[in-house]
Design a protein around this motif. Structure first.
Motif: not given
Lengths: 288, 288
Positions: A107-110, A131-133, A259, B37-43, B148-149, B185
């Motif tokens: 995901t690249g999430a931290p 979740d907020v979309n 995605s 900022h969270g994940p590197s792309r929308d999930l 998830i943005p 995040v």
């Protein structure tokens, strides 16, 4: 008019590049949109700032109120009817994964984050979520515009698990939002549909046939996995046709589903074809 | 190179349709944009929902944390250096208005709302504020998209009053946001500028000349008002030219400033011209 013995579908993924998977449960989903209305037009934030409730601030307050510090959903009754996992189920999920490292890698999430007391694998498969979309309101161009927006809105998806009825949760959500709405603004709630979770039988003759077919093609037995996403058609098949669904698919787990740059490998199409042929062949010879 | 004795400007409004006003203070402003900022792309919200922090939910949490239940700004040190109003100042503001009924009438907001312990007139003129001007993240089209943005952001304006230095408040804001940012995040803060509040001298010979000119033209003495908005040029004039500013303008108070359909009446242009002519004439004859 419509009738069948079994449903087979492949809208799911392999466990990893060379291990097949049979999905034994999917989460449900409930889709909502909330819009907070304040003044009848965008206002000057100097001329009126401090005197009227700001719909974007109010929306943030409402959204923030939906989780507690343990990241549990605060909607009263949201977890009613849920069953805690057995030690065996927890162990199975731990074996299947994903691990925290997988998650960060995919995901690249931290960092992983979610409901306290549960692992990443449990949060992904068997725990409900909110979740907020998407969120929008006021000025969103370059630089600044000193306004108080007339309205702000958010799209929200909840993933539901066994024991949660979308109709009930929908009512509980609406009640909680209405109750949380701050003074000086008005909230409007729109529904975008809801579908229950699905649990497949794990001990049927058909699932054994599928497992054998996958093992023969992949030269590895399938992993029995749980899907965090929703297949609205599954509870509908069950209701209308009285048929359970067998799910074995051939996508890569990291195929960027929903995605940009989603992909499906050509060799997986070939492997899938072989598995389905073998499965149908053995099903045809099954004692019924 | 540049020099002057006085600054006169008309970027303000009348008190009401037939009553002139001289503005004796303006609020400052501080403009920020925060991006989570969270994940590197929308999930996919099914595949990953519950396992990673959602930047839009996190942004809502951050924004919600900026006000307490009394609608005071929670940034530590935000109110340091502020002076409470004297009884006389409170009475003056009560006389000037707006009343709650005016506010509802002018804005279409369902009810007044703001910092507890202060009236609408006080909140509008002499209390600092924090407002979201715009918010955006994720899917904002028709219907739903279960994502998830990857990020979400908000533009924020703070109105500042006497005793608040924009540079100091900027630092306090950044510290508070950074500290409030949830785990999982990363928050990025961008500045869009800041300008201090301005307080005009109320006992100068020039303000008396302006008051006489306005009274002669309108056949009514001016009301001394306080402006909730910001004129960044005023403290700049004071700093660069050493000159104070005299503010008497001719717009209608409900002219939809900074909103669609802003307007200025032709007869106010004529009245303004007469007032300025009379003012300049008397200023030219003032003993200096």
């Amino acid at each position: 008019l419509l009738a069948c013995d079994h449903v087979v579908l492949s809208d799911t993924a392999k466990h990893n590049i060379d291990t097949p998977a049979i999905v034994i449960s999917t989460r449900g989903v409930l889709l909502k949109e909330i819009t907070v209305h304040g003044p009848s037009r965008d206002l000057h934030s100097g001329q009126y700032g401090g005197t009227v409730a700001n719909p974007a601030n109010a929306l943030a307050k409402i959204i923030a109120s939906l989780h507690d510090d343990q990241k549990r959903v605060t909607i009263p009754g949201f977890y009613d009817g849920l069953r805690e996992l057995s030690d065996k189920e927890r162990k199975n999920l731990a074996d299947i994964g994903p691990t925290d490292a997988d998650l960060i890698n995919n995901t690249g999430a931290p960092a992983p984050a979610g409901e306290e007391g549960y692992t990443t694998a449990e949060r992904q498969a068997v725990r409900p979520t909110l979740d907020v979309n998407g969120i929008i309101g006021g000025y969103t161009g370059q630089g600044s515009a000193t306004i108080i927006p007339a309205k702000a809105s958010a799209k929200i998806s909840m993933r539901l698990v066994a024991g949660q009825d979308p109709k009930t949760i929908s009512k509980l959500f609406d009640e909680a939002i209405t109750k949380t709405c701050p003074k000086g603004v008005r909230v409007e709630i729109e529904g975008h549909g809801g579908y229950p979770s699905y649990q497949a039988p794990t001990d049927s003759a058909e699932i054994q046939v599928a497992a054998r077919a996958l093992k023969a093609c992949f030269r590895k037995p399938p992993v029995f996995t749980r899907e965090g996403g929703t297949l609205p058609i599954l509870p509908m098949f069950k209701e209308v046709l009285g048929a359970d669904s067998l799910m074995f698919g051939f996508a890569m787990p990291d195929c960027n589903m929903h995605s940009p740059n989603e992909f499906f490998m050509v060799k997986d199409l070939e492997m899938g074809t072989q598995c389905i042929v073998r499965f149908i062949d053995e099903m045809g010879r099954l004692d019924t």
